[in-house]
Design a protein around this motif. Sequence first.
Motif, PDB file in Angstrom:
ATOM      1  N   VAL A  53       1.016  -0.810  -0.008  1.00  0.00           N
ATOM      2  CA  VAL A  53       0.298   0.023   0.316  1.00  0.00           C
ATOM      3  C   VAL A  53       0.919   1.717  -0.012  1.00  0.00           C
ATOM      4  O   VAL A  53       0.735   2.183  -0.176  1.00  0.00           O
ATOM      5  CB  VAL A  53      -0.632   0.144   1.093  1.00  0.00           C
ATOM      6  N   ALA A  54       1.943   1.496   1.157  1.00  0.00           N
ATOM      7  CA  ALA A  54       2.626   2.405   0.714  1.00  0.00           C
ATOM      8  C   ALA A  54       4.043   2.238  -0.808  1.00  0.00           C
ATOM      9  O   ALA A  54       3.644   3.297  -1.338  1.00  0.00           O
ATOM     10  CB  ALA A  54       4.160   1.626   2.382  1.00  0.00           C
ATOM     11  N   ALA A  55       3.711   1.584  -1.601  1.00  0.00           N
ATOM     12  CA  ALA A  55       4.490   1.783  -2.021  1.00  0.00           C
ATOM     13  C   ALA A  55       3.447   2.664  -3.244  1.00  0.00           C
ATOM     14  O   ALA A  55       4.382   3.059  -4.066  1.00  0.00           O
ATOM     15  CB  ALA A  55       4.675  -0.030  -2.843  1.00  0.00           C
ATOM     16  N   LEU A  56       2.087   1.667  -3.089  1.00  0.00           N
ATOM     17  CA  LEU A  56       1.463   2.404  -4.135  1.00  0.00           C
ATOM     18  C   LEU A  56       0.845   4.413  -3.857  1.00  0.00           C
ATOM     19  O   LEU A  56       0.998   5.191  -4.979  1.00  0.00           O
ATOM     20  CB  LEU A  56       0.420   1.731  -4.463  1.00  0.00           C
ATOM     21  N   VAL A  57       0.966   4.384  -2.521  1.00  0.00           N
ATOM     22  CA  VAL A  57       0.319   5.334  -2.232  1.00  0.00           C
ATOM     23  C   VAL A  57       1.339   6.527  -1.695  1.00  0.00           C
ATOM     24  O   VAL A  57       1.276   8.296  -1.817  1.00  0.00           O
ATOM     25  CB  VAL A  57      -0.766   5.679  -1.408  1.00  0.00           C
ATOM     26  N   GLY A  58       3.280   5.970  -1.944  1.00  0.00           N
ATOM     27  CA  GLY A  58       3.689   6.548  -1.748  1.00  0.00           C
ATOM     28  C   GLY A  58       3.962   6.985   0.235  1.00  0.00           C
ATOM     29  O   GLY A  58       3.584   6.673   0.750  1.00  0.00           O
ATOM     30  N   GLY A  59       5.791   7.365   0.688  1.00  0.00           N
ATOM     31  CA  GLY A  59       5.593   7.337   2.341  1.00  0.00           C
ATOM     32  C   GLY A  59       5.879   6.278   2.704  1.00  0.00           C
ATOM     33  O   GLY A  59       5.955   5.111   1.606  1.00  0.00           O
ATOM     34  N   THR A  60       6.112   6.399   3.980  1.00  0.00           N
ATOM     35  CA  THR A  60       6.255   4.525   4.456  1.00  0.00           C
ATOM     36  C   THR A  60       5.515   4.266   5.414  1.00  0.00           C
ATOM     37  O   THR A  60       4.517   4.614   5.687  1.00  0.00           O
ATOM     38  CB  THR A  60       7.139   5.208   5.842  1.00  0.00           C
ATOM     39  N   ASP A  61       5.439   3.010   5.585  1.00  0.00           N
ATOM     40  CA  ASP A  61       4.876   1.859   5.527  1.00  0.00           C
ATOM     41  C   ASP A  61       3.871   2.006   7.227  1.00  0.00           C
ATOM     42  O   ASP A  61       2.786   2.094   7.193  1.00  0.00           O
ATOM     43  CB  ASP A  61       5.452   0.126   5.902  1.00  0.00           C
ATOM     44  N   ALA A  62       4.745   3.000   7.782  1.00  0.00           N
ATOM     45  CA  ALA A  62       4.293   3.551   9.347  1.00  0.00           C
ATOM     46  C   ALA A  62       2.930   4.024   9.035  1.00  0.00           C
ATOM     47  O   ALA A  62       2.125   4.209   9.349  1.00  0.00           O
ATOM     48  CB  ALA A  62       5.530   3.262  10.138  1.00  0.00           C
ATOM     49  N   ALA A  63       3.070   5.460   8.166  1.00  0.00           N
ATOM     50  CA  ALA A  63       2.248   6.729   7.411  1.00  0.00           C
ATOM     51  C   ALA A  63       1.353   5.580   7.174  1.00  0.00           C
ATOM     52  O   ALA A  63      -0.180   6.421   7.306  1.00  0.00           O
ATOM     53  CB  ALA A  63       3.045   6.866   6.602  1.00  0.00           C
ATOM     54  N   ALA A  64       1.509   4.459   6.059  1.00  0.00           N
ATOM     55  CA  ALA A  64       0.321   4.326   5.402  1.00  0.00           C
ATOM     56  C   ALA A  64      -0.406   3.488   6.754  1.00  0.00           C
ATOM     57  O   ALA A  64      -1.934   3.462   6.682  1.00  0.00           O
ATOM     58  CB  ALA A  64       0.540   3.007   4.767  1.00  0.00           C
ATOM     59  N   ARG A  65      -0.025   2.503   7.538  1.00  0.00           N
ATOM     60  CA  ARG A  65      -0.834   2.008   8.653  1.00  0.00           C
ATOM     61  C   ARG A  65      -1.386   3.656   9.302  1.00  0.00           C
ATOM     62  O   ARG A  65      -2.215   2.709   9.783  1.00  0.00           O
ATOM     63  CB  ARG A  65       0.140   1.271   9.218  1.00  0.00           C
ATOM     64  N   ARG A  66      -0.757   4.328   9.413  1.00  0.00           N
ATOM     65  CA  ARG A  66      -1.764   5.220  10.686  1.00  0.00           C
ATOM     66  C   ARG A  66      -2.438   5.838   9.564  1.00  0.00           C
ATOM     67  O   ARG A  66      -3.794   6.080  10.283  1.00  0.00           O
ATOM     68  CB  ARG A  66      -0.330   6.603  10.666  1.00  0.00           C
ATOM     69  N   ALA A  67      -2.268   5.768   8.727  1.00  0.00           N
ATOM     70  CA  ALA A  67      -3.682   6.577   7.445  1.00  0.00           C
ATOM     71  C   ALA A  67      -4.509   5.193   7.729  1.00  0.00           C
ATOM     72  O   ALA A  67      -6.198   5.950   7.320  1.00  0.00           O
ATOM     73  CB  ALA A  67      -3.602   6.819   5.588  1.00  0.00           C
ATOM     74  N   GLY A  68      -4.414   4.769   7.613  1.00  0.00           N
ATOM     75  CA  GLY A  68      -5.260   3.436   7.505  1.00  0.00           C
ATOM     76  C   GLY A  68      -5.735   3.259   8.737  1.00  0.00           C
ATOM     77  O   GLY A  68      -7.166   3.212   8.872  1.00  0.00           O
ATOM     78  N   ALA A  69      -5.858   3.193   9.515  1.00  0.00           N
ATOM     79  CA  ALA A  69      -6.630   3.291  10.755  1.00  0.00           C
ATOM     80  C   ALA A  69      -6.832   4.018  11.348  1.00  0.00           C
ATOM     81  O   ALA A  69      -7.994   4.196  12.022  1.00  0.00           O
ATOM     82  CB  ALA A  69      -5.204   3.368  12.492  1.00  0.00           C
ATOM     83  N   ASP A  70      -6.613   5.500  11.255  1.00  0.00           N
ATOM     84  CA  ASP A  70      -7.288   7.071  10.883  1.00  0.00           C
ATOM     85  C   ASP A  70      -8.592   6.504  10.339  1.00  0.00           C
ATOM     86  O   ASP A  70     -10.289   6.837  10.890  1.00  0.00           O
ATOM     87  CB  ASP A  70      -6.652   7.619  10.519  1.00  0.00           C
ATOM     88  N   GLY A  71      -8.350   6.447   8.569  1.00  0.00           N
ATOM     89  CA  GLY A  71      -9.941   6.138   7.896  1.00  0.00           C
ATOM     90  C   GLY A  71     -10.729   5.328   8.607  1.00  0.00           C
ATOM     91  O   GLY A  71     -12.012   5.791   8.595  1.00  0.00           O
ATOM     92  N   VAL A  72      -9.926   3.644   9.264  1.00  0.00           N
ATOM     93  CA  VAL A  72     -10.611   2.948  10.013  1.00  0.00           C
ATOM     94  C   VAL A  72     -11.968   3.297  10.911  1.00  0.00           C
ATOM     95  O   VAL A  72     -13.257   4.165  11.158  1.00  0.00           O
ATOM     96  CB  VAL A  72     -10.765   1.674  10.261  1.00  0.00           C
ATOM     97  N   ALA A  73     -11.270   4.491  11.810  1.00  0.00           N
ATOM     98  CA  ALA A  73     -11.816   4.916  12.831  1.00  0.00           C
ATOM     99  C   ALA A  73     -12.529   6.731  12.632  1.00  0.00           C
ATOM    100  O   ALA A  73     -13.727   6.377  12.879  1.00  0.00           O
ATOM    101  CB  ALA A  73     -10.032   6.020  13.497  1.00  0.00           C
ATOM    102  N   ALA A  74     -12.400   6.219  10.980  1.00  0.00           N
ATOM    103  CA  ALA A  74     -13.727   8.124  10.916  1.00  0.00           C
ATOM    104  C   ALA A  74     -14.812   6.890   9.961  1.00  0.00           C
ATOM    105  O   ALA A  74     -15.937   7.875  10.226  1.00  0.00           O
ATOM    106  CB  ALA A  74     -12.257   8.457   9.757  1.00  0.00           C
TER     107      ALA A  74
END
Lengths: 205, 167
Positions: B131-152
């Motif tokens: 996912v990170a390779a596709l959207v850019g940024g680090t794995d950790a950032a992708a993980r965080r965006a995913g968690a934020d998205g699910v929370a939202a």
Amino acid sequence: MTTQITERGTGGGAGDDRVLRDLHARLVDSAQTAGLLDVTYRVVDTPVGRLLVAAGERGVLRVAFDVQGHEAALEELAARVSPRVLEGGRRLDPVLRELDEYFAGARRAFDVAVDLRLVAGFRRQVVAALPTVAYGTTASYTEVAGVAGSPRAARAVGTACARNPVPVLLPCHRVVCAGGSPGRYAGGAAAKGTLLELERRGVTG
Amino acid sequence: MTEPFEDVVRVHGGTVLRVCRAVLGARDAEDAWSETFLAALRAWPDLPVGTNVEAWLVTVARRKAIDEVRRRARHAVPVDDPGATGTPLVAPDAGPGSRDLDLWHAVGALPGKQRRVVVLHHLGGLPYAEVAALVGGTDAAARRAGADGVAALRRTYDGWRTEEGTA
């Protein structure tokens, strides 16, 4: 034919590009077989620049010059014919072969089917009448208006020529001003000159 | 949709291939890719304008890939749901027009990066590294965006469901 993708989750790159190209070609073939290839197109290099050539199941729908905007032509096809538009496939082989022969001076008339559904009414009558102007000759807007059944509609003939969906195949480039100057052309004045010169040489050579 | 389908293949072809590979091996992934885009081509003219095309394709791809896993599993030992990986946010048959339309709207309303991460990881089944390779940024950032998205999503979706329940 398939590149070696041994690892899941590799970053992609050139290998994937090739896989995707093959998959795209396969998609066009299966779309054709399934009757879902409503519009297919290709872009080819010619002496009058890059031409977009698009065809439906009933014939050639569109020939567009670079200056007319290929993206705009595709969007119009998607909106007015069908959004099932894909690049490539065998359907265009006959028309591209005939265009090659024409630009090489080895063909004077086109035999492929043309589908004029993008143009209606008087304009359609005008573009359908264009092949009556023979290869290597020209006719005035007024003369073509007469052939299309409305001798006084020279101006409307000009508009119809400008909006010809299949230029080159239906030769609006052979319609010129009464004074002999070439007049305007959807592909640009230079393209019109190139085509007329090509045909002059084809007739005399 | 009135956009030429060619653009869809060009823009989303690579993502769909990754989703298919996440569920299947490389070779079977190509068959699933083909089935996905042929099905999408068939449905394309009737797809409502404004549909989130990437999310729609990822869902179709995942379903096609899981169908393929099931087909192969059927030849071995029959099991209920051998293809399911992780916890899907949307039922396998969900999509535009289904009863889970609210969730589609909620996913579509997420900010750009959160939306892509949620779609690719939770709907597509891609590991965060991909996912990170596709959207850019680090794995950790992708993980965080995913968690934020699910929370939202939990907030909006639960909100809607509560409203419906009390109406």
